[in-house]
Design a protein around this motif. Structure first.
Motif, PDB file in Angstrom:
ATOM      1  N   THR A   8       0.871  -1.163   0.000  1.00  0.00           N
ATOM      2  CA  THR A   8       0.000   0.000   0.000  1.00  0.00           C
ATOM      3  C   THR A   8       0.911   1.216   0.000  1.00  0.00           C
ATOM      4  OG1 THR A   8      -0.020   0.081   2.412  1.00  0.00           O
ATOM      5  CG2 THR A   8      -1.805  -1.161   1.347  1.00  0.00           C
ATOM      6  N   GLU A  78      -4.889   1.267  -5.090  1.00  0.00           N
ATOM      7  CA  GLU A  78      -6.068   0.720  -4.421  1.00  0.00           C
ATOM      8  C   GLU A  78      -7.367   1.073  -5.143  1.00  0.00           C
ATOM      9  OE1 GLU A  78      -6.086   0.728  -0.032  1.00  0.00           O
ATOM     10  OE2 GLU A  78      -4.137   1.699  -0.209  1.00  0.00           O
ATOM     11  N   SER A  79      -7.371   2.168  -5.899  1.00  0.00           N
ATOM     12  CA  SER A  79      -8.594   2.569  -6.592  1.00  0.00           C
ATOM     13  C   SER A  79      -8.921   1.628  -7.752  1.00  0.00           C
ATOM     14  CB  SER A  79      -8.470   3.997  -7.119  1.00  0.00           C
ATOM     15  OG  SER A  79      -7.481   4.061  -8.120  1.00  0.00           O
ATOM     16  N   ILE A  81      -8.507  -1.743  -7.568  1.00  0.00           N
ATOM     17  CA  ILE A  81      -8.683  -3.107  -7.075  1.00  0.00           C
ATOM     18  C   ILE A  81     -10.093  -3.584  -7.406  1.00  0.00           C
ATOM     19  CG2 ILE A  81      -8.825  -4.553  -4.999  1.00  0.00           C
ATOM     20  CD1 ILE A  81      -6.631  -2.842  -3.790  1.00  0.00           C
ATOM     21  N   THR A  83     -13.255  -5.366  -6.710  1.00  0.00           N
ATOM     22  CA  THR A  83     -13.908  -5.776  -5.461  1.00  0.00           C
ATOM     23  C   THR A  83     -14.902  -6.915  -5.664  1.00  0.00           C
ATOM     24  OG1 THR A  83     -15.557  -4.022  -5.718  1.00  0.00           O
ATOM     25  CG2 THR A  83     -13.641  -3.528  -4.341  1.00  0.00           C
ATOM     26  N   SER A  90      -7.315  -6.289  -0.739  1.00  0.00           N
ATOM     27  CA  SER A  90      -8.747  -6.266  -0.496  1.00  0.00           C
ATOM     28  C   SER A  90      -9.024  -6.247   1.005  1.00  0.00           C
ATOM     29  CB  SER A  90      -9.434  -7.524  -1.057  1.00  0.00           C
ATOM     30  OG  SER A  90      -9.354  -7.588  -2.448  1.00  0.00           O
ATOM     31  N   GLN A 106      -7.608  -6.843   6.058  1.00  0.00           N
ATOM     32  CA  GLN A 106      -7.071  -6.382   4.783  1.00  0.00           C
ATOM     33  C   GLN A 106      -5.892  -7.287   4.476  1.00  0.00           C
ATOM     34  OE1 GLN A 106      -5.468  -2.366   4.493  1.00  0.00           O
ATOM     35  NE2 GLN A 106      -5.699  -2.412   2.276  1.00  0.00           N
ATOM     36  N   SER A 156     -14.142  -5.031  -0.056  1.00  0.00           N
ATOM     37  CA  SER A 156     -14.019  -3.608  -0.382  1.00  0.00           C
ATOM     38  C   SER A 156     -12.558  -3.238  -0.539  1.00  0.00           C
ATOM     39  CB  SER A 156     -14.696  -2.760   0.709  1.00  0.00           C
ATOM     40  OG  SER A 156     -14.048  -2.974   1.956  1.00  0.00           O
ATOM     41  N   ARG A 157     -12.297  -1.947  -0.767  1.00  0.00           N
ATOM     42  CA  ARG A 157     -10.936  -1.454  -0.878  1.00  0.00           C
ATOM     43  C   ARG A 157     -10.506  -0.852   0.432  1.00  0.00           C
ATOM     44  NH1 ARG A 157     -11.074   3.038  -4.244  1.00  0.00           N
ATOM     45  NH2 ARG A 157     -13.053   2.793  -5.208  1.00  0.00           N
TER      46      ARG A 157
END
Length: 157
Positions: A8, A78-79, A81, A83, A90, A106, A156-157
């Protein structure tokens, strides 16, 4: 060749900060310890000097390993990823089918794993059992306490 690790943004920044600290402050502390031990006399019988030199070797190894991790590290956006299924980075909410307890984790690289913060390594048994699964899927995962069935509640992210 070292294995590529995905990070990240904050995990990569933390890694860079640690390398910078070890190269500056860490090396300075060890250098001072060596100088202090050297000032105590005969180096051939100076256990404190030997210990300081050994600590220096361990310190330099750690710097090399972290620099390798940085060189092979990749930042995941991350935007972007997906879902629809569980992937690295994730955030997954799972429910223990046996006792109904829900947990949110996560999935992160090994170096970013922090169970207290809800971040587990993608190499952990739970993460391996979740990768590729979709919301509503049930999966049986072998953990040290035995086999546990989990249901994926949310991704989710």
């Amino acid at each position: 060749m070292a294995e590529v690790q995905y990070y990240t943004k904050e995990g990569l920044e933390k890694l860079k900060e640690e390398v910078q600290y070890l190269k500056t402050t860490g090396r300075s502390i060890i250098s001072n310890a060596i100088a202090e031990a050297r000032d105590k006399g005969d180096l051939s019988e100076n256990a404190e000097y030997d210990a300081a030199k050994e600590a220096q070797g361990h310190h330099e190894d750690k710097i090399r390993k972290l620099e390798d991790a940085l060189a092979n590290g990749r930042l995941l956006d991350e935007s972007k990823i997906d879902t629809s299924k569980v992937l690295a980075l994730s955030k997954v909410t799972i429910k223990n089918s046996k006792n109904g307890a829900t947990m949110t984790y996560q999935l992160v690289s090994e170096s970013e794993a922090d169970l207290k913060a809800g971040k587990i390594s993608v190499a952990s048994p739970i993460a391996k059992g979740l990768l590729g699964k979709k919301v509503g899927d049930k999966t049986e995962i072998t953990v040290p306490a035995g086999k546990i069935e989990f249901e994926i509640m949310e991704i989710s992210r």
